[in-house]
Design a protein around this motif. Structure first.
Motif, PDB file in Angstrom:
ATOM      1  N   ALA A 116      38.535  -5.100  52.817  1.00  0.00           N
ATOM      2  CA  ALA A 116      39.339  -4.638  51.278  1.00  0.00           C
ATOM      3  C   ALA A 116      38.199  -5.166  50.530  1.00  0.00           C
ATOM      4  O   ALA A 116      37.865  -4.516  49.382  1.00  0.00           O
ATOM      5  CB  ALA A 116      40.564  -5.309  51.137  1.00  0.00           C
ATOM      6  N   SER A 117      37.656  -6.665  50.508  1.00  0.00           N
ATOM      7  CA  SER A 117      36.811  -6.738  49.282  1.00  0.00           C
ATOM      8  C   SER A 117      35.548  -6.132  49.254  1.00  0.00           C
ATOM      9  O   SER A 117      34.714  -5.726  48.393  1.00  0.00           O
ATOM     10  CB  SER A 117      36.469  -8.381  49.466  1.00  0.00           C
ATOM     11  OG  SER A 117      35.709  -8.637  50.756  1.00  0.00           O
ATOM     12  N   GLN A 118      34.948  -5.751  50.749  1.00  0.00           N
ATOM     13  CA  GLN A 118      33.867  -4.979  50.627  1.00  0.00           C
ATOM     14  C   GLN A 118      33.972  -3.401  50.050  1.00  0.00           C
ATOM     15  O   GLN A 118      32.979  -2.941  49.446  1.00  0.00           O
ATOM     16  CB  GLN A 118      33.257  -4.766  52.161  1.00  0.00           C
ATOM     17  CG  GLN A 118      32.615  -6.280  52.645  1.00  0.00           C
ATOM     18  CD  GLN A 118      32.393  -6.085  54.021  1.00  0.00           C
ATOM     19  OE1 GLN A 118      32.369  -5.035  54.778  1.00  0.00           O
ATOM     20  NE2 GLN A 118      31.611  -7.110  54.389  1.00  0.00           N
ATOM     21  N   LEU A 119      35.084  -2.905  50.578  1.00  0.00           N
ATOM     22  CA  LEU A 119      35.529  -1.400  49.907  1.00  0.00           C
ATOM     23  C   LEU A 119      35.448  -1.634  48.125  1.00  0.00           C
ATOM     24  O   LEU A 119      35.093  -0.737  47.489  1.00  0.00           O
ATOM     25  CB  LEU A 119      36.838  -1.120  50.178  1.00  0.00           C
ATOM     26  CG  LEU A 119      36.543  -0.349  51.709  1.00  0.00           C
ATOM     27  CD1 LEU A 119      37.944  -0.039  52.187  1.00  0.00           C
ATOM     28  CD2 LEU A 119      35.825   0.768  51.716  1.00  0.00           C
ATOM     29  N   ARG A 120      36.012  -2.739  47.860  1.00  0.00           N
ATOM     30  CA  ARG A 120      36.215  -2.810  46.375  1.00  0.00           C
ATOM     31  C   ARG A 120      34.876  -3.118  45.597  1.00  0.00           C
ATOM     32  O   ARG A 120      34.657  -2.382  44.723  1.00  0.00           O
ATOM     33  CB  ARG A 120      36.903  -4.192  45.850  1.00  0.00           C
ATOM     34  CG  ARG A 120      37.397  -4.344  44.568  1.00  0.00           C
ATOM     35  CD  ARG A 120      38.289  -5.427  44.189  1.00  0.00           C
ATOM     36  NE  ARG A 120      38.032  -6.570  44.914  1.00  0.00           N
ATOM     37  CZ  ARG A 120      39.088  -7.063  46.021  1.00  0.00           C
ATOM     38  NH1 ARG A 120      39.811  -6.304  46.432  1.00  0.00           N
ATOM     39  NH2 ARG A 120      38.705  -8.198  46.543  1.00  0.00           N
ATOM     40  N   LEU A 121      33.822  -3.641  46.182  1.00  0.00           N
ATOM     41  CA  LEU A 121      32.404  -3.938  45.803  1.00  0.00           C
ATOM     42  C   LEU A 121      31.815  -2.611  45.961  1.00  0.00           C
ATOM     43  O   LEU A 121      30.960  -2.322  44.896  1.00  0.00           O
ATOM     44  CB  LEU A 121      31.718  -5.150  46.822  1.00  0.00           C
ATOM     45  CG  LEU A 121      31.985  -6.434  46.190  1.00  0.00           C
ATOM     46  CD1 LEU A 121      31.584  -7.461  47.149  1.00  0.00           C
ATOM     47  CD2 LEU A 121      31.703  -6.597  44.735  1.00  0.00           C
ATOM     48  N   LEU A 122      31.836  -2.101  47.191  1.00  0.00           N
ATOM     49  CA  LEU A 122      31.091  -0.553  47.294  1.00  0.00           C
ATOM     50  C   LEU A 122      31.654   0.358  46.240  1.00  0.00           C
ATOM     51  O   LEU A 122      31.008   1.224  45.493  1.00  0.00           O
ATOM     52  CB  LEU A 122      31.584   0.083  48.592  1.00  0.00           C
ATOM     53  CG  LEU A 122      30.699  -0.759  49.803  1.00  0.00           C
ATOM     54  CD1 LEU A 122      30.994  -0.251  51.081  1.00  0.00           C
ATOM     55  CD2 LEU A 122      29.195  -0.685  49.562  1.00  0.00           C
ATOM     56  N   SER A 123      32.880   0.136  46.010  1.00  0.00           N
ATOM     57  CA  SER A 123      33.441   1.168  44.589  1.00  0.00           C
ATOM     58  C   SER A 123      32.736   0.827  43.275  1.00  0.00           C
ATOM     59  O   SER A 123      32.099   1.862  42.730  1.00  0.00           O
ATOM     60  CB  SER A 123      34.953   0.667  44.497  1.00  0.00           C
ATOM     61  OG  SER A 123      35.486   1.617  43.623  1.00  0.00           O
ATOM     62  N   ILE A 124      32.578  -0.446  43.073  1.00  0.00           N
ATOM     63  CA  ILE A 124      32.146  -0.844  41.823  1.00  0.00           C
ATOM     64  C   ILE A 124      30.534  -0.414  41.794  1.00  0.00           C
ATOM     65  O   ILE A 124      29.978   0.284  40.849  1.00  0.00           O
ATOM     66  CB  ILE A 124      32.261  -2.424  41.674  1.00  0.00           C
ATOM     67  CG1 ILE A 124      33.565  -2.589  41.242  1.00  0.00           C
ATOM     68  CG2 ILE A 124      31.039  -2.947  40.290  1.00  0.00           C
ATOM     69  CD1 ILE A 124      33.760  -4.150  41.570  1.00  0.00           C
ATOM     70  N   PHE A 125      29.636  -0.727  42.893  1.00  0.00           N
ATOM     71  CA  PHE A 125      28.474  -0.119  43.042  1.00  0.00           C
ATOM     72  C   PHE A 125      28.242   1.366  42.849  1.00  0.00           C
ATOM     73  O   PHE A 125      27.162   1.661  42.344  1.00  0.00           O
ATOM     74  CB  PHE A 125      27.743  -0.958  44.141  1.00  0.00           C
ATOM     75  CG  PHE A 125      27.653  -2.364  44.207  1.00  0.00           C
ATOM     76  CD1 PHE A 125      27.317  -3.034  43.070  1.00  0.00           C
ATOM     77  CD2 PHE A 125      27.941  -3.217  45.282  1.00  0.00           C
ATOM     78  CE1 PHE A 125      27.222  -4.463  42.977  1.00  0.00           C
ATOM     79  CE2 PHE A 125      27.610  -4.552  45.234  1.00  0.00           C
ATOM     80  CZ  PHE A 125      27.543  -5.398  44.086  1.00  0.00           C
ATOM     81  N   HIS A 126      29.137   2.026  43.416  1.00  0.00           N
ATOM     82  CA  HIS A 126      28.933   3.619  43.202  1.00  0.00           C
ATOM     83  C   HIS A 126      29.192   3.707  41.813  1.00  0.00           C
ATOM     84  O   HIS A 126      28.358   4.745  41.408  1.00  0.00           O
ATOM     85  CB  HIS A 126      30.217   4.188  44.182  1.00  0.00           C
ATOM     86  CG  HIS A 126      29.765   4.511  45.335  1.00  0.00           C
ATOM     87  ND1 HIS A 126      29.626   3.288  46.512  1.00  0.00           N
ATOM     88  CD2 HIS A 126      29.324   5.707  46.010  1.00  0.00           C
ATOM     89  CE1 HIS A 126      29.354   4.072  47.713  1.00  0.00           C
ATOM     90  NE2 HIS A 126      29.235   5.471  47.251  1.00  0.00           N
ATOM     91  N   TYR A 127      29.889   3.215  40.845  1.00  0.00           N
ATOM     92  CA  TYR A 127      30.107   3.516  39.641  1.00  0.00           C
ATOM     93  C   TYR A 127      28.676   3.159  39.087  1.00  0.00           C
ATOM     94  O   TYR A 127      28.233   3.890  38.111  1.00  0.00           O
ATOM     95  CB  TYR A 127      31.289   2.939  39.066  1.00  0.00           C
ATOM     96  CG  TYR A 127      32.618   3.135  39.321  1.00  0.00           C
ATOM     97  CD1 TYR A 127      32.842   4.725  39.287  1.00  0.00           C
ATOM     98  CD2 TYR A 127      33.575   2.664  39.716  1.00  0.00           C
ATOM     99  CE1 TYR A 127      34.191   4.982  39.593  1.00  0.00           C
ATOM    100  CE2 TYR A 127      34.906   2.710  39.925  1.00  0.00           C
ATOM    101  CZ  TYR A 127      35.193   4.274  40.035  1.00  0.00           C
ATOM    102  OH  TYR A 127      36.273   4.732  40.340  1.00  0.00           O
ATOM    103  N   VAL A 128      28.185   2.001  39.271  1.00  0.00           N
ATOM    104  CA  VAL A 128      26.733   1.682  38.662  1.00  0.00           C
ATOM    105  C   VAL A 128      25.475   2.596  38.861  1.00  0.00           C
ATOM    106  O   VAL A 128      25.064   2.951  38.239  1.00  0.00           O
ATOM    107  CB  VAL A 128      26.552   0.055  39.138  1.00  0.00           C
ATOM    108  CG1 VAL A 128      25.175  -0.032  38.678  1.00  0.00           C
ATOM    109  CG2 VAL A 128      27.495  -0.746  38.615  1.00  0.00           C
ATOM    110  N   VAL A 129      25.580   2.971  40.420  1.00  0.00           N
ATOM    111  CA  VAL A 129      24.592   3.676  40.613  1.00  0.00           C
ATOM    112  C   VAL A 129      24.705   5.163  40.213  1.00  0.00           C
ATOM    113  O   VAL A 129      23.629   5.851  39.696  1.00  0.00           O
ATOM    114  CB  VAL A 129      24.541   3.791  42.130  1.00  0.00           C
ATOM    115  CG1 VAL A 129      23.388   4.785  42.514  1.00  0.00           C
ATOM    116  CG2 VAL A 129      23.860   2.516  42.710  1.00  0.00           C
TER     117      VAL A 129
END
Length: 153
Positions: free
Chosen positions: A17-30
């Motif tokens: 769950a925490s990895q999905l949350r981090l990936l979501s944030i990084f997708h917004y940044v990229v």
């Protein structure tokens, strides 16, 4: 006779769950970085417009260029620059949407496709795409994406 119990939705581990949350944030940044960098070909569109309006004359072989050559040159710059901008902004939009889908654990296939496409954007997109693919291909994560969404009135 009792009614069958509804199938319990699979739960993700805290790490997933925490990895999905981090990936979501990084997708917004990229996605934001991709959108900014995809606007660089505006320079080419500007050169094409300047050529068509006559503000930037071009010469071929030291002599003046024919009007047909000038128009062709201008239109090539405008069309190619516009296509590159459109493709870049489309990819950025899909990356942002994939970030939203990752956070909500929806549209597993879309997230996989966007992760694969983001591997083209070296170096940040490649790292993000590879890590996203690794997380999304875990059986527990796939099961969480396949689970029906909870009802929200």
């Amino acid at each position: 006779m009792d009614a069958p119990l509804p199938h319990a939705a699979p739960t993700l581990s805290l790490e997933d769950a925490s990895q999905l949350r981090l990936l979501s944030i990084f997708h917004y940044v990229v996605a934001g970085l991709t959108a900014v960098f995809s606007l660089f070909p505006l320079i080419h569109v500007g050169i094409g417009i300047a050529t068509l309006t006559g503000a930037m004359p071009i010469n071929s072989n030291g002599g003046p260029a024919s009007p047909g050559e000038t128009q062709l040159f201008g239109w090539i710059f405008i069309v190619i620059g516009s296509v590159v901008i459109l493709c870049g902004l489309t990819l950025a939009g899909f990356m942002a949407y994939a970030g939203r889908c990752l956070a909500r654990q929806r549209r597993h296939t879309l997230c996989l496709v966007v992760a694969a496409l983001s591997c083209m954007l070296m170096p940040l997109g490649t790292v993000l795409g590879v890590f996203t693919l690794i997380v999304l291909l875990r059986p527990a994560v796939k099961a969480a994406f396949d689970a029906p969404a909870p009802f929200q009135p």
